[in-house]
Write a protein that holds these residues in place. Structure first.
Motif, mmCIF file in Angstrom:
data_model
loop_
_atom_site.group_PDB
_atom_site.id
_atom_site.type_symbol
_atom_site.label_atom_id
_atom_site.label_comp_id
_atom_site.label_asym_id
_atom_site.label_seq_id
_atom_site.Cartn_x
_atom_site.Cartn_y
_atom_site.Cartn_z
ATOM 1 N N GLY A 62 -67.476 -51.646 -98.850
ATOM 2 C CA GLY A 62 -68.358 -52.097 -100.304
ATOM 3 C C GLY A 62 -67.680 -52.633 -101.296
ATOM 4 N N THR A 63 -67.300 -51.736 -101.965
ATOM 5 C CA THR A 63 -66.466 -52.816 -103.333
ATOM 6 C C THR A 63 -65.615 -52.688 -103.421
ATOM 7 O OG1 THR A 63 -67.122 -49.936 -104.684
ATOM 8 C CG2 THR A 63 -65.352 -51.165 -105.632
ATOM 9 N N TYR A 64 -64.375 -52.809 -102.475
ATOM 10 C CA TYR A 64 -63.348 -53.893 -102.301
ATOM 11 C C TYR A 64 -63.918 -55.133 -101.420
ATOM 12 C CZ TYR A 64 -59.861 -50.035 -102.317
ATOM 13 O OH TYR A 64 -59.686 -48.669 -102.488
ATOM 14 N N LEU A 65 -65.037 -55.035 -100.960
ATOM 15 C CA LEU A 65 -65.715 -56.344 -100.626
ATOM 16 C C LEU A 65 -65.770 -56.816 -101.548
ATOM 17 C CD1 LEU A 65 -67.159 -55.293 -97.359
ATOM 18 C CD2 LEU A 65 -65.739 -56.836 -96.628
ATOM 19 N N MET A 66 -66.796 -56.477 -102.672
ATOM 20 C CA MET A 66 -66.963 -56.984 -103.895
ATOM 21 C C MET A 66 -66.410 -58.486 -104.214
ATOM 22 S SD MET A 66 -70.463 -56.542 -103.589
ATOM 23 C CE MET A 66 -70.780 -57.768 -105.356
ATOM 24 N N ASP A 67 -64.758 -56.886 -104.455
ATOM 25 C CA ASP A 67 -64.044 -57.478 -104.967
ATOM 26 C C ASP A 67 -63.416 -59.260 -104.397
ATOM 27 O OD1 ASP A 67 -63.480 -56.181 -106.607
ATOM 28 O OD2 ASP A 67 -62.331 -54.409 -105.929
ATOM 29 N N LYS A 68 -63.197 -59.396 -102.670
ATOM 30 C CA LYS A 68 -63.071 -60.777 -102.000
ATOM 31 C C LYS A 68 -63.727 -61.417 -102.439
ATOM 32 C CE LYS A 68 -60.530 -57.331 -98.628
ATOM 33 N NZ LYS A 68 -59.582 -58.541 -99.060
ATOM 34 N N LYS A 69 -65.639 -61.367 -103.127
ATOM 35 C CA LYS A 69 -65.857 -62.333 -103.014
ATOM 36 C C LYS A 69 -66.524 -63.243 -101.733
ATOM 37 C CE LYS A 69 -64.438 -62.889 -107.997
ATOM 38 N NZ LYS A 69 -66.008 -61.853 -108.016
ATOM 39 N N LEU A 70 -66.903 -62.018 -101.102
ATOM 40 C CA LEU A 70 -66.606 -63.076 -99.540
ATOM 41 C C LEU A 70 -68.135 -63.857 -99.500
ATOM 42 C CD1 LEU A 70 -68.111 -59.674 -97.297
ATOM 43 C CD2 LEU A 70 -65.597 -61.518 -97.871
ATOM 44 N N LYS A 71 -68.671 -65.384 -99.214
ATOM 45 C CA LYS A 71 -68.569 -66.058 -99.007
ATOM 46 C C LYS A 71 -69.767 -66.105 -98.567
ATOM 47 C CE LYS A 71 -64.839 -69.362 -100.053
ATOM 48 N NZ LYS A 71 -63.805 -70.449 -99.906
ATOM 49 N N HIS A 72 -70.413 -65.634 -97.275
ATOM 50 C CA HIS A 72 -71.244 -65.731 -96.819
ATOM 51 C C HIS A 72 -71.740 -64.724 -95.739
ATOM 52 C CE1 HIS A 72 -70.122 -69.798 -95.505
ATOM 53 N NE2 HIS A 72 -68.465 -69.434 -95.631
ATOM 54 N N MET A 73 -71.549 -63.870 -96.387
ATOM 55 C CA MET A 73 -72.036 -62.386 -96.006
ATOM 56 C C MET A 73 -72.806 -61.496 -97.406
ATOM 57 S SD MET A 73 -69.286 -60.549 -93.360
ATOM 58 C CE MET A 73 -69.509 -61.439 -92.004
ATOM 59 N N THR A 74 -73.895 -60.889 -97.411
ATOM 60 C CA THR A 74 -73.855 -60.246 -98.763
ATOM 61 C C THR A 74 -73.803 -58.868 -98.841
ATOM 62 O OG1 THR A 74 -75.785 -61.536 -98.729
ATOM 63 C CG2 THR A 74 -76.607 -59.532 -100.339
ATOM 64 N N VAL A 75 -73.362 -57.969 -99.736
ATOM 65 C CA VAL A 75 -72.689 -56.179 -99.148
ATOM 66 C C VAL A 75 -73.861 -55.921 -100.484
ATOM 67 C CG1 VAL A 75 -71.068 -55.132 -99.366
ATOM 68 C CG2 VAL A 75 -70.656 -57.370 -99.068
ATOM 69 N N TYR A 76 -74.395 -54.503 -99.335
ATOM 70 C CA TYR A 76 -74.634 -53.201 -99.369
ATOM 71 C C TYR A 76 -74.371 -52.170 -100.049
ATOM 72 C CZ TYR A 76 -78.633 -56.893 -99.905
ATOM 73 O OH TYR A 76 -79.642 -57.336 -100.642
ATOM 74 N N GLY A 77 -74.077 -51.082 -100.898
ATOM 75 C CA GLY A 77 -73.134 -50.182 -100.349
ATOM 76 C C GLY A 77 -71.976 -50.278 -101.895
ATOM 77 N N THR A 78 -71.890 -49.806 -102.400
ATOM 78 C CA THR A 78 -70.434 -49.679 -103.497
ATOM 79 C C THR A 78 -70.777 -48.348 -104.288
ATOM 80 O OG1 THR A 78 -71.503 -50.222 -105.501
ATOM 81 C CG2 THR A 78 -70.769 -52.525 -103.985
ATOM 82 N N LEU A 79 -69.342 -47.891 -104.924
ATOM 83 C CA LEU A 79 -68.902 -46.798 -105.809
ATOM 84 C C LEU A 79 -70.422 -46.736 -107.072
ATOM 85 C CD1 LEU A 79 -65.413 -46.745 -105.707
ATOM 86 C CD2 LEU A 79 -66.698 -45.452 -105.109
ATOM 87 N N HIS A 80 -70.715 -47.702 -107.428
ATOM 88 C CA HIS A 80 -71.593 -47.609 -108.442
ATOM 89 C C HIS A 80 -73.223 -47.739 -107.903
ATOM 90 C CE1 HIS A 80 -68.263 -48.378 -111.062
ATOM 91 N NE2 HIS A 80 -68.252 -49.982 -110.930
ATOM 92 N N ASP A 81 -73.437 -48.967 -107.061
ATOM 93 C CA ASP A 81 -74.452 -48.430 -105.809
ATOM 94 C C ASP A 81 -74.378 -48.102 -104.844
ATOM 95 O OD1 ASP A 81 -76.463 -49.464 -108.434
ATOM 96 O OD2 ASP A 81 -74.580 -51.518 -108.440
ATOM 97 N N PRO A 82 -73.997 -46.858 -104.135
ATOM 98 C CA PRO A 82 -74.095 -46.557 -102.988
ATOM 99 C C PRO A 82 -75.695 -46.084 -101.786
ATOM 100 C CG PRO A 82 -73.836 -44.721 -104.112
ATOM 101 C CD PRO A 82 -74.056 -45.697 -105.012
ATOM 102 N N VAL A 83 -75.400 -46.979 -100.503
ATOM 103 C CA VAL A 83 -76.508 -46.473 -100.150
ATOM 104 C C VAL A 83 -76.099 -45.326 -98.844
ATOM 105 C CG1 VAL A 83 -78.008 -47.636 -98.255
ATOM 106 C CG2 VAL A 83 -76.879 -48.837 -99.614
ATOM 107 N N HIS A 84 -77.122 -44.680 -99.106
ATOM 108 C CA HIS A 84 -76.815 -42.883 -98.950
ATOM 109 C C HIS A 84 -78.478 -42.372 -98.308
ATOM 110 C CE1 HIS A 84 -78.456 -41.830 -103.070
ATOM 111 N NE2 HIS A 84 -77.697 -42.631 -103.777
ATOM 112 N N ALA A 85 -78.201 -41.273 -98.123
ATOM 113 C CA ALA A 85 -79.498 -40.250 -97.080
ATOM 114 C C ALA A 85 -80.492 -40.785 -97.583
ATOM 115 C CB ALA A 85 -79.029 -38.910 -96.722
ATOM 116 N N THR A 86 -80.360 -40.128 -99.009
ATOM 117 C CA THR A 86 -81.652 -40.015 -100.219
ATOM 118 C C THR A 86 -82.954 -41.737 -100.035
ATOM 119 O OG1 THR A 86 -81.181 -40.466 -101.943
ATOM 120 C CG2 THR A 86 -81.663 -38.286 -100.757
ATOM 121 N N ASN A 87 -81.526 -42.891 -99.865
ATOM 122 C CA ASN A 87 -82.520 -44.034 -100.475
ATOM 123 C C ASN A 87 -81.787 -44.703 -99.474
ATOM 124 O OD1 ASN A 87 -79.493 -44.767 -100.724
ATOM 125 N ND2 ASN A 87 -79.448 -45.490 -102.914
ATOM 126 N N LEU A 88 -81.903 -44.843 -98.244
ATOM 127 C CA LEU A 88 -81.204 -45.959 -97.416
ATOM 128 C C LEU A 88 -82.450 -46.275 -96.719
ATOM 129 C CD1 LEU A 88 -79.423 -46.681 -94.784
ATOM 130 C CD2 LEU A 88 -79.663 -45.169 -93.915
#
Length: 205
Positions: A62-88
């Motif tokens: 997710g962090t690498y994808l944020m760096d790529k600045k995708l044009k047509h996709m929205t990304v959730y789940g990075t090192l700073h804001d992870p998507v894990h068992a307790t917040n999925l």
């Protein structure tokens, strides 16, 4: 964390070593074949936590994808804001409130056979995080991509903690490149969201 990659026989999966030079062409082509025929909002949900080396595959991707600045996709789940068992579950609710009928690509780490370590697997259908641990986590995704980061079978939490960071980083970069390749095949149109461009087959030389 999807400890065991449980791929349904009904789903057409593709698995390749992350070092395979043809991966960046082959896996996006297969995933694109699963995309809907009508325009959708495309969402990438990278599942995992930075508190475990092996389970950091999703947040790293997710962090690498944020760096790529995708044009047509929205990304959730990075090192700073992870998507894990307790917040999925909260994230799933949030995504469906924010995006109308989204098409979701889920990314997660998994454990597998010794011969499978280093493979990236793409499969049509929902990811079932925590299935091997009998955790009541909701499935997520219309397509999912998993990376086999280590060996399953015994003391799996310990195995995850002792997974080499180098292979996780390399696999996360490849998965990010796969998704970036797909994003480049999407084009904006007068209707929102993006639509899939038709690929022209190259004539043999």
């Amino acid at each position: 964390m999807n400890l065991k990659s449980r791929l349904s026989q009904k789903n057409e999966a593709i698995r390749m070593l992350h070092t395979d030079p043809t991966l960046i062409d082959a896996i996006p082509e297969r995933i694109v074949s699963w995309f809907p025929k009508i325009p959708k909002e495309y969402i990438v949900v990278c599942v995992g936590t930075d508190r475990s080396t092996g389970d950091a595959l999703g947040p790293l991707t997710g962090t690498y994808l944020m760096d790529k600045k995708l044009k047509h996709m929205t990304v959730y789940g990075t090192l700073h804001d992870p998507v894990h068992a307790t917040n999925l579950e909260d994230y799933i609710t949030f995504i469906h409130n924010q995006h109308k009928h989204p098409f979701i690509i889920a990314v997660d780490a998994c454990l597998g056979k010794t011969s499978s370590v280093g493979q990236i697997i793409a499969c049509e259908g929902a990811l079932k995080p925590g299935a091997a641990l009998n955790k009541p986590l909701p499935p997520i995704g219309d397509v999912h991509i998993t990376g086999v980061v280590n060996i399953s079978g015994f003391m799996e939490y310990s195995v995850l903690q002792n997974t080499r960071l180098s292979i996780v980083v390399e696999m996360a970069k490849k998965i990010a490149n796969v998704i970036d390749t797909i994003d480049q095949q999407l084009t904006s149109s007068y209707v929102t969201p993006a639509v899939l461009m038709q690929q022209q087959k190259k004539k043999p030389i």
